[in-house]
Design a protein around this motif. Sequence first.
Motif, PDB file in Angstrom:
ATOM      1  N   THR A 122      18.653  31.448   7.569  1.00 40.34           N
ATOM      2  CA  THR A 122      17.664  32.420   7.098  1.00 40.34           C
ATOM      3  C   THR A 122      17.791  32.569   5.589  1.00 40.34           C
ATOM      4  OG1 THR A 122      19.165  34.295   7.417  1.00 40.34           O
ATOM      5  CG2 THR A 122      17.726  33.697   9.275  1.00 40.34           C
ATOM      6  N   CYS A 123      16.768  33.178   4.987  1.00 34.69           N
ATOM      7  CA  CYS A 123      16.711  33.260   3.526  1.00 34.69           C
ATOM      8  C   CYS A 123      16.363  34.675   3.091  1.00 34.69           C
ATOM      9  CB  CYS A 123      15.670  32.275   2.997  1.00 34.69           C
ATOM     10  SG  CYS A 123      15.446  32.297   1.207  1.00 34.69           S
ATOM     11  N   GLY A 124      17.109  35.185   2.114  1.00 37.78           N
ATOM     12  CA  GLY A 124      16.797  36.465   1.492  1.00 37.78           C
ATOM     13  C   GLY A 124      16.604  36.271   0.003  1.00 37.78           C
ATOM     14  N   LEU A 125      15.558  36.892  -0.552  1.00 39.71           N
ATOM     15  CA  LEU A 125      15.238  36.736  -1.965  1.00 39.71           C
ATOM     16  C   LEU A 125      15.001  38.096  -2.605  1.00 39.71           C
ATOM     17  CD1 LEU A 125      12.613  33.836  -1.646  1.00 39.71           C
ATOM     18  CD2 LEU A 125      14.973  33.602  -2.431  1.00 39.71           C
ATOM     19  N   THR A 126      15.297  38.195  -3.895  1.00 38.96           N
ATOM     20  CA  THR A 126      14.979  39.437  -4.611  1.00 38.96           C
ATOM     21  C   THR A 126      13.475  39.561  -4.845  1.00 38.96           C
ATOM     22  OG1 THR A 126      15.473  38.264  -6.674  1.00 38.96           O
ATOM     23  CG2 THR A 126      17.210  39.648  -5.756  1.00 38.96           C
ATOM     24  N   ARG A 127      12.784  38.418  -4.919  1.00 38.84           N
ATOM     25  CA  ARG A 127      11.321  38.396  -5.048  1.00 38.84           C
ATOM     26  C   ARG A 127      10.779  37.477  -3.947  1.00 38.84           C
ATOM     27  NH1 ARG A 127       9.862  35.643  -8.892  1.00 38.84           N
ATOM     28  NH2 ARG A 127      11.838  34.872  -9.709  1.00 38.84           N
ATOM     29  N   PRO A 128      10.550  38.028  -2.761  1.00 40.77           N
ATOM     30  CA  PRO A 128      10.204  37.189  -1.608  1.00 40.77           C
ATOM     31  C   PRO A 128       8.987  36.296  -1.799  1.00 40.77           C
ATOM     32  CG  PRO A 128      10.789  39.397  -0.883  1.00 40.77           C
ATOM     33  CD  PRO A 128      10.712  39.446  -2.382  1.00 40.77           C
ATOM     34  N   GLN A 129       8.042  36.693  -2.625  1.00 46.69           N
ATOM     35  CA  GLN A 129       6.841  35.885  -2.820  1.00 46.69           C
ATOM     36  C   GLN A 129       6.972  34.920  -3.997  1.00 46.69           C
ATOM     37  OE1 GLN A 129       4.698  36.091  -0.359  1.00 46.69           O
ATOM     38  NE2 GLN A 129       6.051  37.705   0.431  1.00 46.69           N
ATOM     39  N   GLY A 130       8.091  34.959  -4.686  1.00 39.00           N
ATOM     40  CA  GLY A 130       8.284  34.093  -5.835  1.00 39.00           C
ATOM     41  C   GLY A 130       8.799  32.719  -5.434  1.00 39.00           C
ATOM     42  N   LEU A 131       8.783  31.798  -6.397  1.00 38.22           N
ATOM     43  CA  LEU A 131       9.286  30.453  -6.156  1.00 38.22           C
ATOM     44  C   LEU A 131      10.807  30.471  -6.102  1.00 38.22           C
ATOM     45  CD1 LEU A 131       6.947  28.346  -8.472  1.00 38.22           C
ATOM     46  CD2 LEU A 131       6.720  28.801  -6.018  1.00 38.22           C
ATOM     47  N   VAL A 132      11.348  29.608  -5.266  1.00 43.39           N
ATOM     48  CA  VAL A 132      12.792  29.585  -5.044  1.00 43.39           C
ATOM     49  C   VAL A 132      13.505  28.767  -6.115  1.00 43.39           C
ATOM     50  CG1 VAL A 132      14.613  28.886  -3.445  1.00 43.39           C
ATOM     51  CG2 VAL A 132      12.496  29.886  -2.569  1.00 43.39           C
ATOM     52  N   GLY A 133      12.956  27.604  -6.454  1.00 47.07           N
ATOM     53  CA  GLY A 133      13.619  26.714  -7.398  1.00 47.07           C
ATOM     54  C   GLY A 133      13.370  25.277  -6.995  1.00 47.07           C
ATOM     55  N   SER A 134      14.269  24.376  -7.366  1.00 45.78           N
ATOM     56  CA  SER A 134      14.087  22.966  -7.035  1.00 45.78           C
ATOM     57  C   SER A 134      15.257  22.458  -6.199  1.00 45.78           C
ATOM     58  CB  SER A 134      13.948  22.116  -8.301  1.00 45.78           C
ATOM     59  OG  SER A 134      15.134  22.152  -9.062  1.00 45.78           O
ATOM     60  N   LEU A 135      14.987  21.396  -5.454  1.00 46.09           N
ATOM     61  CA  LEU A 135      15.993  20.782  -4.594  1.00 46.09           C
ATOM     62  C   LEU A 135      15.861  19.265  -4.722  1.00 46.09           C
ATOM     63  CD1 LEU A 135      16.855  21.766  -0.936  1.00 46.09           C
ATOM     64  CD2 LEU A 135      16.288  19.394  -1.489  1.00 46.09           C
ATOM     65  N   SER A 136      16.977  18.600  -4.988  1.00 37.83           N
ATOM     66  CA  SER A 136      17.016  17.140  -5.052  1.00 37.83           C
ATOM     67  C   SER A 136      18.037  16.643  -4.042  1.00 37.83           C
ATOM     68  CB  SER A 136      17.405  16.670  -6.459  1.00 37.83           C
ATOM     69  OG  SER A 136      16.495  17.149  -7.427  1.00 37.83           O
ATOM     70  N   ALA A 137      17.796  15.463  -3.497  1.00 38.35           N
ATOM     71  CA  ALA A 137      18.721  14.940  -2.482  1.00 38.35           C
ATOM     72  C   ALA A 137      18.741  13.421  -2.515  1.00 38.35           C
ATOM     73  CB  ALA A 137      18.309  15.421  -1.090  1.00 38.35           C
ATOM     74  N   LEU A 138      19.946  12.871  -2.547  1.00 39.48           N
ATOM     75  CA  LEU A 138      20.163  11.422  -2.501  1.00 39.48           C
ATOM     76  C   LEU A 138      20.989  11.119  -1.262  1.00 39.48           C
ATOM     77  CD1 LEU A 138      20.196   8.550  -3.520  1.00 39.48           C
ATOM     78  CD2 LEU A 138      21.869   9.206  -5.252  1.00 39.48           C
TER      79      LEU A 138
END
Length: 319
Positions: free
Chosen positions: A38-54
């Motif tokens: 599950t995920c909790g955010l201080t700004r639930p409607q805002g963008l989370v960030g970026s994710l990269s995976a190799l």
Amino acid sequence: MRTLNAKPELEAYLRLSGAGCGEWLAAMTELLGCRGITCGLTRPQGLVGSLSALDVEAGLVCVLDVAQDMLLADCCMPQRPLVATIHGSAQISSEGGPGVSAFPLIMIPAGQTFSLRISKNSRLVLVYPVSELVPVWPRPGLDVALAGHIHRFLMKADYFQDHQDASRETLALFERLERQLATGRVELPEELPVLDRRLARVIEKIRSERDWDFDLQELANHSGASERNLYYLMKRETGMTPYRFYQRCRLIRVRKRLVDCQCDVPHISWYAADEGFTHLGRFAALYREHFGELPSETVQWRRRLLVEPVMEPADFAMT
């Protein structure tokens, strides 16, 4: 640690950028097998960030760049990961226990439910999985050495020549980590050399001037070296020729646009042409050579996340 004037990230393997919490949770589930998260955010409607995976045969290196305070909770992974903090801060708590800092690095036992509390503008790296033959936690000081190897890997990632080179370096990283964990010896990685200031000027120009067309003579004049010296200097210190680096930067810019695209039908050919690739077939072949997949597969990977049920993020406050 001295560096190759690179950023410790993995932008050539960007998977999510302008994404919300639902896509993040779907990505974490698919990449890491982290069910029930599950995920909790201080700004639930805002963008989370970026994710990269190799992803290679030995395992996965995943880089999380978090744009706001976040709590990832109720995660249980079938095998053990290493979590390293590159910058910012993060705390891990297991099964209701007290939070433990993930700086410089921490190992999470397999099958144990944990929560990961990440501060705004933090960058974390997950290396997964770690051998079950390794003790639950290594001797003091080994965490610094392990984190050093991960950081060094990311610093070199800017200069991976192609996907084959990236895969070799990733396999070598897993081998170094496993060897250090198995022996328990604290062996700090070698420092990377400081990039020659003439090359630093060239690399900055190639990265920052999006509309610039490659011209080796102009690059040489900009660097203060002859064309011949610049060519061999860059080949020696980064493993890449100036043109190869220029080409890779353009491909990465196309990838970012494909990952960010919110349109129904991504205009792959238009994005490619906008970065100077006029032959679509040649562009697709170069893209696969550098990233291990076709442009359409990059788009399809993110679109597949949108099919998953969207989990609404909860409000929470960092303490």
